[in-house]
Motif scaffolding. Structure first.
Motif, PDB file in Angstrom:
ATOM      1  N   TYR A  51       0.839  -1.197   0.000  1.00 39.15           N
ATOM      2  CA  TYR A  51       0.000   0.000   0.000  1.00 39.15           C
ATOM      3  C   TYR A  51       0.870   1.241   0.000  1.00 39.15           C
ATOM      4  N   ARG A  78      -1.805  -8.495  -4.667  1.00 40.66           N
ATOM      5  CA  ARG A  78      -2.833  -8.373  -3.620  1.00 40.66           C
ATOM      6  C   ARG A  78      -3.810  -9.538  -3.604  1.00 40.66           C
ATOM      7  N   PHE A  85      -7.698  -4.450   8.167  1.00 41.92           N
ATOM      8  CA  PHE A  85      -7.459  -3.077   8.623  1.00 41.92           C
ATOM      9  C   PHE A  85      -8.177  -2.816   9.942  1.00 41.92           C
ATOM     10  N   LYS A  89     -12.517  -1.296   6.457  1.00 38.52           N
ATOM     11  CA  LYS A  89     -12.623  -0.993   5.015  1.00 38.52           C
ATOM     12  C   LYS A  89     -13.632  -1.904   4.301  1.00 38.52           C
ATOM     13  N   LEU A  90     -14.849  -1.868   4.801  1.00 40.10           N
ATOM     14  CA  LEU A  90     -15.926  -2.616   4.143  1.00 40.10           C
ATOM     15  C   LEU A  90     -16.714  -1.658   3.250  1.00 40.10           C
ATOM     16  N   LEU A  91     -17.317  -2.188   2.198  1.00 43.63           N
ATOM     17  CA  LEU A  91     -18.154  -1.349   1.333  1.00 43.63           C
ATOM     18  C   LEU A  91     -19.533  -1.231   1.963  1.00 43.63           C
ATOM     19  N   ASP A  93     -22.297   0.023   0.943  1.00 42.24           N
ATOM     20  CA  ASP A  93     -23.510  -0.209   0.152  1.00 42.24           C
ATOM     21  C   ASP A  93     -23.637  -1.668  -0.299  1.00 42.24           C
ATOM     22  N   GLN A  94     -22.769  -2.546   0.230  1.00 43.79           N
ATOM     23  CA  GLN A  94     -22.866  -3.958  -0.133  1.00 43.79           C
ATOM     24  C   GLN A  94     -23.132  -4.793   1.121  1.00 43.79           C
ATOM     25  N   GLU A  98     -21.643  -9.904  -0.002  1.00 45.03           N
ATOM     26  CA  GLU A  98     -20.979  -9.278  -1.162  1.00 45.03           C
ATOM     27  C   GLU A  98     -19.585  -8.776  -0.799  1.00 45.03           C
ATOM     28  N   LEU A 102     -15.902 -10.280  -2.522  1.00 47.45           N
ATOM     29  CA  LEU A 102     -15.126  -9.403  -3.429  1.00 47.45           C
ATOM     30  C   LEU A 102     -13.826 -10.015  -3.971  1.00 47.45           C
ATOM     31  N   PRO A 103     -12.941 -10.562  -3.118  1.00 48.31           N
ATOM     32  CA  PRO A 103     -11.679 -11.091  -3.668  1.00 48.31           C
ATOM     33  C   PRO A 103     -11.884 -12.201  -4.700  1.00 48.31           C
ATOM     34  N   ARG A 134     -26.193  -5.223   5.827  1.00 45.46           N
ATOM     35  CA  ARG A 134     -25.133  -4.302   5.426  1.00 45.46           C
ATOM     36  C   ARG A 134     -24.289  -3.965   6.652  1.00 45.46           C
ATOM     37  N   ARG A 150     -13.149 -11.767   4.559  1.00 46.40           N
ATOM     38  CA  ARG A 150     -12.770 -11.266   3.233  1.00 46.40           C
ATOM     39  C   ARG A 150     -11.277 -11.488   2.985  1.00 46.40           C
TER      40      ARG A 150
END
Lengths: 220, 311
Positions: A51, A78, A85, A89-91, A93-94, A98, A102-103, A134, A150
Motif C-alpha cells: 500500500y 494483492r 485493517f 474498510k468494508l463497502l 452499500d454492499q 458481497e 469481493l476477492p 449491510r 474477506r
C-alpha cells in the motif's frame, strides 16, 4: 516468505518512518510487531501489503519485489495476500456476503463457487445469519470478522493485519486472535501489528519491537 | 459477458440507490449543459435555414441594349444554359416586362401607362437565380464572376443582382456561419468540462470504494469499466432528456414566433434540429460521459489510491 533488506521510508518534511529495517519471516510463522504509536508499525504494515513503497532498500513478499512492482502486478500481488485493517474498510452499500465475496469476484470465480465458498467462510467466522445485512447494521466485532473473512476467502499465503483488535472489547479481541491462530495453524503466514502488549504476552509468539522506525527487539 | 453486464447493472443501480442526491445533482448539471448546447445548435440551424431561403430568392437580371440582336440573345442564353451554377434562366421580352410593369404601376401612375413610347425605355432581359447547392457564403463571388462575364458580351447593357444587398447578405452569412460554429465548439467544450467536473465530483466521493477494490486485487479494467459505463449512460440519458426538454421549449417558442413574425413568412422554415444532429448530440453525450468518467477514475485508480488518499 517476507524479506526486508535495509528498508528506509521517508515522508515529506524529512520524517523518517522506517530506518534501515532488516527482517526475515518464514512461511507459516505467526509474528507480532509492537511499539508505541508513531513507532512505524503501520508504515511497516503498508510496506508489507504494497500500500506504499519504500524510499530505499528492498521489500520482498511472496516472491514480489514490492519496491519495483508495477500497477498491473500490484493487483496480482494483492490477490495472493489477505489484509485486515483497523477500520475494516468494508463497502457500506454492499451486504456482508458481497463484501466477503469481493476477492473471488475480482479474480473472476464462477458465481456458484463464490456462493459456496462465502457460505463456508461466513460459517467459519460465525456470521452465517448476517450474510444479507449491510455493515452499518452489525456490531464492530462482526464487522472485523467480516473483514477477516474477506481477507481469508481466497486462501492467501500471507495474512497481514493492522491493529485488528484496536476497535474491539477484550473478549472480542481474544476471539479474533484465536481465529488468526487457527488460520496460521493451517499454514498461512500471519503478521499482526498491535500495541496491545498484554495480548502479545499471553499469545507467546515471535514478537518484533519497533521504535522510532528502528527494530529494537526480535524475540522468537 | 452476462456476468459483466449484471455487474455493471448492479453497479449503476447501487450507485443511484446509495448516492441519489449526488447523482441527481450531476444529472441536473449535465441536462442543463446539454440544453444550452442543443439551444445554440437549434438557433444556428434555423438561422442557416432562413439565410438559405433568402439566398434562394436572390435573382440576377441581364439587361439588353437597344442594339442587341437575336444572335446576342442566343449567345447569352447558351452561356447561361451551359453554366452549372445557373438555375432556370428565363428570357423576358420588352412586351412581357412592360406588361408586368403596367400591372405593378397601374394604381400609382395611370397616365404613364397610356404612353405608347414607354416600351422603348423598357429593355428585354434574362433573369435567373443560382443553383441551391451553392452555399450562401459563395453566392456573392459566383454572382460577381457571372456578372463580369455577362457584362462584356455583345448587346448586354447592364447586369444587376442587387449588389449592395447581396454583399450585406454575404457578410452576414459568413459572420453567422463562423461565429455559430465557433460558439457551438466553445459551448460543447464548456459542456464537456462541466460534465467532466460533475462526474469527477461524483467519482471522487466514491474514492473509498475504488480503494477497497484495489486493496482486494481488482484490476484497473474491473474497477474502471462500470464507472465508464455509468458515465456513458448518464451522458446519453442527460443528452436525450435535454433534447426532449429543448424540443418542448422550442415548440412553445415556435407558436409564439409564428404570431410575432407572421409577416416575414418564415414560420414554415423554423424547425427543430434534424434527426442526424439529434443523434450526433446523443452520441456526443455518451462519448463525453464515458471519456470524463474514464479520465477521472483513471486519475484515482492507479493501483495506489490508498496511499494518495492519506497524503
Amino acid at each position: 516468505m517476507i524479506h526486508f533488506s535495509h528498508v528506509y521510508k521517508t515522508y515529506s518534511g524529512s520524517v523518517h518512518a522506517l530506518k534501515n529495517v532488516d527482517l526475515n519471516i518464514d512461511k507459516g510463522e505467526f509474528v507480532f510487531i509492537t511499539g508505541p504509536s508513531g513507532a512505524g508499525k503501520t508504515t511497516l504494515f503498508k510496506m508489507l501489503s504494497a500500500y506504499d513503497r519504500p524510499s530505499s532498500g528492498s521489500v520482498n513478499v511472496a516472491g514480489f519485489d514490492l519496491g519495483r512492482i508495477s500497477a498491473e502486478e500490484v493487483s496480482i500481488f494483492r490477490r495472493r495476500i489477505g489484509v485486515i485493517f483497523q477500520d475494516f474498510k468494508l463497502l457500506k452499500d454492499q451486504t456482508i456476503f458481497e463484501n466477503v465475496a469481493l476477492p473471488l469476484l475480482v479474480r473472476g470465480d464462477r458465481p456458484n463457487q463464490v456462493s459456496r465458498r462465502v457460505a463456508d467462510i461466513l460459517e467459519h467466522v460465525g456470521l452465517s445469519n448476517k450474510a444479507n445485512q449491510r455493515p452499518e447494521f452489525i456490531s464492530g466485532g462482526e464487522q472485523q470478522r467480516t473483514a477477516i473473512a474477506r481477507a481469508l476467502i481466497h486462501q492467501p499465503g500471507v495474512l497481514i493485519a493492522d491493529e485488528p483488535t484496536g476497535n474491539l472489547d477484550p473478549n472480542l479481541s481474544e476471539e479474533i486472535m484465536d481465529l488468526l491462530e487457527r488460520v496460521c495453524a493451517q499454514g498461512t503466514t500471519v503478521f499482526v501489528a498491535t500495541h496491545d502488549l498484554e495480548m502479545v504476552k499471553r499469545r507467546k509468539k515471535r514478537t518484533i519491537k519497533i521504535n522510532n522506525g528502528i527494530i529494537v527487539g526480535d524475540s522468537k | 459477458m452476462r456476468r459483466s453486464v449484471s455487474r455493471i447493472t448492479s453497479h449503476v443501480s447501487k450507485s443511484w440507490h446509495h448516492h441519489l442526491p449526488l447523482q441527481l445533482a450531476t444529472m441536473i448539471v449535465l441536462i442543463a449543459s446539454f440544453v444550452v448546447v442543443s439551444g445554440v445548435i437549434t438557433m444556428s440551424y434555423n438561422l442557416n435555414r432562413v439565410l438559405t431561403l433568402w439566398g434562394e430568392s436572390m435573382q440576377v437580371s441581364v439587361y439588353f441594349n437597344e442594339n442587341s440582336t437575336e444572335q446576342n440573345i442566343s449567345y447569352v442564353k447558351k452561356f447561361l444554359d451551359e453554366n452549372q451554377k445557373v438555375e432556370k434562366p428565363k428570357y423576358v421580352t420588352k412586351e412581357a416586362a412592360l406588361s408586368v410593369f403596367k400591372e405593378q404601376m397601374a394604381s400609382y401612375a395611370p397616365d404613364l401607362l397610356s404612353d405608347k413610347d414607354l416600351v422603348k425605355f423598357i429593355p428585354s432581359s434574362f433573369q435567373f437565380g443560382l443553383k441551391k447547392h451553392i452555399n450562401p457564403e459563395e453566392q456573392l463571388e459566383t454572382m460577381q464572376t457571372l456578372a463580369a462575364s455577362l457584362k462584356v458580351m455583345g448587346g448586354v447593357e447592364d447586369v444587376s443582382y442587387g449588389q449592395e444587398w447581396v454583399k450585406s447578405y454575404s457578410t452576414l452569412t459568413r459572420v453567422l456561419s463562423w461565429g455559430g460554429e465557433f460558439f457551438i465548439v466553445i459551448i460543447a467544450i464548456s459542456a464537456a468540462f462541466v460534465m467532466a467536473n460533475s462526474i469527477h465530483s461524483s467519482i471522487a466521493q466514491r474514492r473509498g470504494e475504488i480503494e477497497v477494490l484495489e486493496l482486494v486485487g481488482a484490476t484497473a479494467n474491473y474497477i474502471r469499466i462500470p464507472f465508464v459505463c455509468e458515465g456513458a449512460l448518464m451522458g446519453g440519458v442527460a443528452s436525450s432528456l435535454a433534447l426532449a426538454l429543448s424540443y418542448g421549449v422550442f415548440s412553445s417558442l415556435k407558436n409564439y414566433l409564428h404570431n410575432q413574425i407572421a409577416f416575414l413568412q418564415l414560420s414554415s422554415q423554423i424547425q427543430f434540429i434534424g434527426m442526424d444532429i439529434l443523434l450526433a448530440v446523443i452520441i456526443f453525450g455518451v462519448i463525453a460521459g464515458a471519456l470524463s468518467s474514464w479520465i477521472c477514475v483513471r486519475h484515482i485508480n492507479d493501483g495506489w489510491a490508498a496511499i494518495q488518499s492519506k497524503k
